[in-house]
Write an enzyme that holds these catalytic residues in place. Structure first.
Site: not given
Ligand code: PNS
Length: 163
Positions: A17, A90, A128
């Site tokens: 991020h 990604r 995450s």
């Protein structure tokens, strides 16, 4: 003044991020990192905690601010006089969800563009969700998050996250 909104759950913020935030801050006059209050998931950190962790991580980026929003993203972007939304992409596996969300947001508001930015290749596997799983199981997450986030994970998850 070109404003871009970078929305997400950020539970917690990762180095991937941060890579996207740094890239966006070079391209736009103003970047608002927008934490969705109702992400539909069971978060580990409260919105205020996530905001604090992001603020600690973006020290030195003068054109980046952090906010918490509720409700529709397109309404928040409008309210912030934003011109675009940034999302990190990604891998191909992200594409379908991101494509659906971008086109749905465009349907809701034709004026808001979604831009995709690729984080550094070495972060292409980072999420995450995985960071939380690794920390829960006692793995070392220091390559994936800032020291402050690592400390917060350790505190929240207990000693298992300290290894
Ligand atoms: O980090 P995430 O969980 O992938 O972020 C998803 C997020 C917060 C960007 C998305 O769920 C969102 O925009 N939520 C706000 C509510 C909304 O506008 N939903 C319609 C999206 S098409």
């Amino acid at each position: 003044m070109r404003t871009v909104i970078y929305p997400g759950s950020f539970d917690p913020i990762t180095n991937g991020h941060l890579d996207v935030i740094q890239r966006a801050s070079r391209m736009f006059d103003r970047v608002v990192v927008a934490i969705a209050r109702n992400g539909g998931k069971q978060p580990l950190f409260t919105p205020a905690e996530r905001k604090g962790l992001i603020e600690q991580s973006i020290d030195g980026l003068g054109n980046v601010s952090v906010d918490v929003f509720e409700g529709l993203l397109v309404e928040y972007v409008e309210q912030q006089s934003g011109h675009a939304v940034i999302r990190g992409l990604r891998a191909l596996s992200d594409f379908e969800y991101e494509f659906q969300m971008a086109l749905m947001n465009r349907k809701l508001d034709e004026n808001i563009e979604t831009l995709f930015m690729m984080p550094r290749a070495s972060y292409s596997f980072l999420s995450s969700h995985l960071v939380k799983e690794i920390a829960t199981l006692g793995g070392d997450v220091s390559a994936f998050v800032t020291p402050e986030v690592r400390a917060a994970l350790t505190e929240r998850l207990g000693q298992a996250g300290a290894n």
